[in-house]
Every structure is written in structure tokens, then in C-alpha cells.
Motif scaffolding. Sequence first.
Motif, PDB file in Angstrom:
ATOM      1  N   ARG A 348      12.246  39.013  45.969  1.00  0.00           N
ATOM      2  CA  ARG A 348      13.501  39.027  45.165  1.00  0.00           C
ATOM      3  C   ARG A 348      14.110  37.621  45.094  1.00  0.00           C
ATOM      4  O   ARG A 348      13.920  37.150  46.426  1.00  0.00           O
ATOM      5  N   ALA A 349      14.663  37.086  44.361  1.00  0.00           N
ATOM      6  CA  ALA A 349      15.359  35.846  44.312  1.00  0.00           C
ATOM      7  C   ALA A 349      16.114  35.896  45.785  1.00  0.00           C
ATOM      8  O   ALA A 349      16.400  34.996  46.469  1.00  0.00           O
ATOM      9  N   ARG A 350      16.931  36.942  45.981  1.00  0.00           N
ATOM     10  CA  ARG A 350      18.006  36.972  46.912  1.00  0.00           C
ATOM     11  C   ARG A 350      17.106  36.858  48.425  1.00  0.00           C
ATOM     12  O   ARG A 350      17.840  36.504  49.378  1.00  0.00           O
ATOM     13  N   ASP A 351      16.016  37.253  48.417  1.00  0.00           N
ATOM     14  CA  ASP A 351      15.152  37.177  49.558  1.00  0.00           C
ATOM     15  C   ASP A 351      15.073  35.939  49.976  1.00  0.00           C
ATOM     16  O   ASP A 351      14.768  35.523  51.371  1.00  0.00           O
ATOM     17  N   ILE A 352      15.289  34.754  49.493  1.00  0.00           N
ATOM     18  CA  ILE A 352      14.837  33.344  49.883  1.00  0.00           C
ATOM     19  C   ILE A 352      16.233  32.889  50.781  1.00  0.00           C
ATOM     20  O   ILE A 352      16.122  32.221  51.687  1.00  0.00           O
ATOM     21  N   ASP A 353      17.521  33.324  50.420  1.00  0.00           N
ATOM     22  CA  ASP A 353      18.549  33.126  51.266  1.00  0.00           C
ATOM     23  C   ASP A 353      18.205  33.884  52.797  1.00  0.00           C
ATOM     24  O   ASP A 353      18.380  32.914  53.693  1.00  0.00           O
ATOM     25  N   THR A 354      17.869  34.930  52.697  1.00  0.00           N
ATOM     26  CA  THR A 354      17.783  35.590  53.988  1.00  0.00           C
ATOM     27  C   THR A 354      16.637  34.918  54.562  1.00  0.00           C
ATOM     28  O   THR A 354      16.559  34.660  55.930  1.00  0.00           O
ATOM     29  N   LEU A 355      15.591  34.661  54.182  1.00  0.00           N
ATOM     30  CA  LEU A 355      14.340  34.023  54.881  1.00  0.00           C
ATOM     31  C   LEU A 355      14.792  32.510  55.438  1.00  0.00           C
ATOM     32  O   LEU A 355      14.554  32.260  56.519  1.00  0.00           O
ATOM     33  N   ALA A 356      15.404  31.843  54.568  1.00  0.00           N
ATOM     34  CA  ALA A 356      16.045  30.534  54.982  1.00  0.00           C
ATOM     35  C   ALA A 356      16.839  30.802  56.111  1.00  0.00           C
ATOM     36  O   ALA A 356      16.709  30.058  57.145  1.00  0.00           O
ATOM     37  N   ALA A 357      17.574  31.668  56.317  1.00  0.00           N
ATOM     38  CA  ALA A 357      18.466  31.675  57.338  1.00  0.00           C
ATOM     39  C   ALA A 357      17.720  32.170  58.643  1.00  0.00           C
ATOM     40  O   ALA A 357      17.996  31.702  59.707  1.00  0.00           O
ATOM     41  N   ALA A 358      16.905  33.129  58.387  1.00  0.00           N
ATOM     42  CA  ALA A 358      15.897  33.565  59.551  1.00  0.00           C
ATOM     43  C   ALA A 358      15.221  32.353  60.288  1.00  0.00           C
ATOM     44  O   ALA A 358      14.918  32.263  61.236  1.00  0.00           O
ATOM     45  N   GLN A 359      14.601  31.514  59.053  1.00  0.00           N
ATOM     46  CA  GLN A 359      13.860  30.163  59.741  1.00  0.00           C
ATOM     47  C   GLN A 359      14.912  29.423  60.459  1.00  0.00           C
ATOM     48  O   GLN A 359      14.332  28.954  61.551  1.00  0.00           O
ATOM     49  N   ALA A 360      16.028  29.119  59.952  1.00  0.00           N
ATOM     50  CA  ALA A 360      16.906  28.147  60.841  1.00  0.00           C
ATOM     51  C   ALA A 360      17.231  28.664  62.333  1.00  0.00           C
ATOM     52  O   ALA A 360      17.141  28.140  63.228  1.00  0.00           O
ATOM     53  N   GLN A 361      17.362  30.072  62.113  1.00  0.00           N
ATOM     54  CA  GLN A 361      17.598  30.881  63.471  1.00  0.00           C
ATOM     55  C   GLN A 361      16.512  30.518  64.695  1.00  0.00           C
ATOM     56  O   GLN A 361      16.462  30.308  65.710  1.00  0.00           O
ATOM     57  N   LEU A 362      15.381  30.727  63.976  1.00  0.00           N
ATOM     58  CA  LEU A 362      14.184  30.795  64.671  1.00  0.00           C
ATOM     59  C   LEU A 362      13.896  29.254  65.290  1.00  0.00           C
ATOM     60  O   LEU A 362      13.778  29.001  66.504  1.00  0.00           O
ATOM     61  N   LEU A 363      14.140  28.231  64.288  1.00  0.00           N
ATOM     62  CA  LEU A 363      14.000  26.982  64.735  1.00  0.00           C
ATOM     63  C   LEU A 363      15.150  26.295  65.950  1.00  0.00           C
ATOM     64  O   LEU A 363      14.709  26.100  66.954  1.00  0.00           O
ATOM     65  N   ASP A 364      16.307  26.970  65.617  1.00  0.00           N
ATOM     66  CA  ASP A 364      17.317  26.623  66.539  1.00  0.00           C
ATOM     67  C   ASP A 364      17.173  27.448  68.146  1.00  0.00           C
ATOM     68  O   ASP A 364      17.242  26.765  68.980  1.00  0.00           O
ATOM     69  N   ALA A 365      16.408  28.485  68.038  1.00  0.00           N
ATOM     70  CA  ALA A 365      16.332  29.339  69.093  1.00  0.00           C
ATOM     71  C   ALA A 365      15.000  28.728  69.965  1.00  0.00           C
ATOM     72  O   ALA A 365      15.137  28.741  71.110  1.00  0.00           O
ATOM     73  N   LEU A 366      14.111  28.244  69.378  1.00  0.00           N
ATOM     74  CA  LEU A 366      12.952  27.718  69.952  1.00  0.00           C
ATOM     75  C   LEU A 366      13.037  26.020  70.434  1.00  0.00           C
ATOM     76  O   LEU A 366      12.463  25.873  71.435  1.00  0.00           O
TER      77      LEU A 366
END
Length: 447
Positions: A348-366
Motif C-alpha cells: 500500500r502507498a502508506r507502507d512506504i512511510d513505515t518502511l522508510a522509518a524502519a530503514q532509518a532506524q536500522l541505519l542509525d542503530a547499526l
Amino acid sequence: MSPDIDRDTANARTLAGGVVTQVLLDGRSLSQVLPNFLDQAAAVDRGLVQELGYGVLRWRFRLEALLRQLLKQPLKRKDQDIASLLLVGLYQLAYTDIPAHAAVHETVEAVRATGKRWAVPLANAVLRAYQRQRTELDTVADRQPADRHAHPEWLVEQLRADWPDDWERILAANNQRPPFVLRINARRSDPPAYRAALDAAGMAHALLPVTEHGVCLEQPVAVERLPGFAAGEVSVQDAAAQLAAPLLAVQAGMRVLDACAAPGGKTAHILERTPGVELMAVDIDAARVRRIEETLHRLGLSAQVVVGDAAQPAQWWDGRPFQRILLDAPCSATGVIRRHPDIKSLRRARDIDTLAAAQAQLLDALWPLLEPGGLLLYATCSVLRRENEAQIAAFLARHADARESTPDADWGRPLRHGRQLLPGDADGGHAATGMDGFFYARLMKVP
Ligand SMILES: C[S@@+](CC[C@H](N)C(=O)[O-])C[C@H]1O[C@@H](n2cnc3c(N)ncnc32)[C@H](O)[C@@H]1O
């Protein structure tokens, strides 16, 4: 035809309809749903059930545009089983060389088998009307880009915004059947020897010069039939995914983290290329982690394999920094729609926001786990800029100790940050179908 053959072939349509209904109604993926339906199919029907299930989901948005024109009023949600069978029927008529009379007859019999007797004349009428009015129906369906290219409207709009010069080519590539690409295990074989084994098995193939050890087979085969598969001489992996390990530039003795590793395709490639690596493979999904273990076992490789949340390193990290980190992040998978056509319906279109937030969180955590001077390779199989170029731009803005070090390459296109492969981009050996859509950006921690 004998009654037995009749029953079996009608059954294939019933099963394919069931696959489509479970994906569309329950939001489950083809890979979750299909095995169960294939188990119920007679051996001779399995190929047909798979072909119909994949085909309908690949062309769903176009088939629905045709169906809308053929129905006086839309079917109710509780009649999705009938709608799915009508899509199965239209798919056979529009996209396969199954004789039309067989496609109509068998689909109508599958509708009859639902017990909804009102739907039998409807199915007959819809499928026969399609045969008569095909040209006019196609002309109407061609008017809207989403119907013409069989994609959901939000995705067409997003691709058009992100890739004003390429969006139609991307949509067309997404509707192609994907190539069947192998990665030869450098530790157990080499391209000349393995290609000779393919020749001996009568499997026509082409070398993929864009990769180190990739070959593309002209015809897909069950993996068990591949020479040396059980002995770990080869794995199935698209050319685009085979670019990750060389980009990570791992050397013997390094400590490497593969942070979203399952099912282990890139983990295995890193280990095949470079002996003497201390690799930790983390994934949040325990069932998928078992697949990493199976893959490593088959290939004769070893790594520390952990079930864990990569965004919560405190759960699994021992505090020793890594010299290389691969973050093959969870993403929209919009670059691999040709392999997973159900993505068109599930995302769904709204998934892209959720995914982008999760990706940013992974990058920052790693990032804190990377040694100064070390490299983090960020990868997605997405073609959307928010998950790729924009994600890296935002990361660089947040982290003063990060520099981009994505190398020049003879594949894909450079963006402001990272390199993007679009689906169908030339792989140097099989231009007709080309590579999956992928994004790579390499980041260095300033020493
Ligand atoms: C694109 S797939 C990885 C493919 C894999 N690198 C390969 O080449 O075979 C993304 C993976 O990320 C995992 N994942 C998603 N969120 C995660 C998280 N927070 N921590 C660890 N793994 C995660 C998913 O379970 C999925 O297996």
C-alpha cells in the motif's frame, strides 16, 4: 475427455482461484499461500496452478479493468471466490495459449463447483463476451496507465514522479517473466567447469559479465535438477543481488555483520568469495533464519547465525566493532515485482512511510557498530527514491562521521547518493530480461 481428466483440470482452476482469493482477500503472499494449494493439486496440474496463480496476480489490475466492463455491477466481497475464477478465466483467454473452449469450459466448471449456481451463467456470459469484444475492451483498458500496465494507481504515480523518463519501461519490465540466474560457488567450482556441466546437462545458458560468477539459464528448472546443487556448487540469485558482496570489499580476517540476512543469499556469497571471514548473520524472523542455516550447510560455509532485531543491537552485540556491515534492508520490494507479482496487490502507498522509518532506524542503530574506516553497504530491492537516495541523503545529514564511498560501476545509474538498477537493466549477457531493480549505497565511517 474422460471424467477424471475433466475433474483434474477443473480442479486446477479451482485451486488457482483459491490462491488468488487468499492473496487478495487475506493479504497473504504468494509464497505463503501457493505451497498449500500445490500440495492439493494432482502432480500433472501443479505447473498449471502455479502459472495461473502467478499470471493472474501479474495481470490482476488489467484483468479487473476488463472485468469491470463485462459486469453490470461489481461482485460483492463475499463472492471474491467467483471474482477470482473470472480473473483466472480472463487470464487464460488473454495471456495463455490454452485453447479458448477449454479455458471457458474448465473455468465455468470450477465456478459450478463453488455451489453458487447463479454464478454459472454469469461466468459463461463474461468469458464469451470477452472473446467477442476483446478489441473494444482492450481499447478501453488501454486508456488509463494503471490499467494499461496492470499496476495499482498509487504505484504508477509514485514511479512516474520518481522516474519521469523511465516509469513506463519499469512498469513493462515488472510484467516480464524474470530470468533464472545462478551464482557459481567460487569455492567448489568455477565458471568454465560449471558451464561445461550445464552443457552436458543440455541446459542452455549465458555468462553474465556484470557479475563475477553469474550465469543465466534460458529455461528455469527445479533446483534439484541443477548439476551440483546438492553439493553446493551453485545457488539461485539474481545478477543484481550478486553485486552486493563485491561492493562490500571484504578481506580475509575481517569481522563482518550481515544485519538483515535471511534467507542468506548474500551471506553465502560473501563467505564464498573470501575465506577466513568472521561473519555474524542476524535476522528478526526465526523461520527465515533456519533457511540461512540450511543454505550455509548446503554450501559448506559457516557463520554465527542469530535471531535478533538489528535495530536493537544490545540484544545480540558483544561490543566488538565490525569492519564491514551489510544492511540489506526490509523494503517495498518494488524492484522485484516481476518475481513477486503479488507485491502489486499487497503493498500500500502508506507502507512506504513505515518502511522508510524502519530503514532509518536500522541505519542509525547499526552505525555505532562500525569501526572507524569501515564500510556499511546499504541495499534495497526498491526503486523508490524515498527508500534509497533520499534515505541516504537524510542519513548523511544526521551523521557527520559518514562519507559516501559508492564506487563507479558499469551497471545501473549514479544518483546523487548511491547507484540504482532499474528492473530490466542490461546484465551484459541476457539483455532481453536484464536484472532486478536494486539500490546500493556504500558509506564509510571517517577514521
Ligand atoms: C531483503 S530481505 C534480506 C535478503 C538477504 N539479505 C539475502 O540476500 O538473502 C530483508 C530481511 O530483513 C529481515 N528484517 C526485517 N526487519 C528486521 C529487523 N528489525 N532486524 C533484523 N532483520 C530484519 C526480514 O526478516 C528479511 O529476511
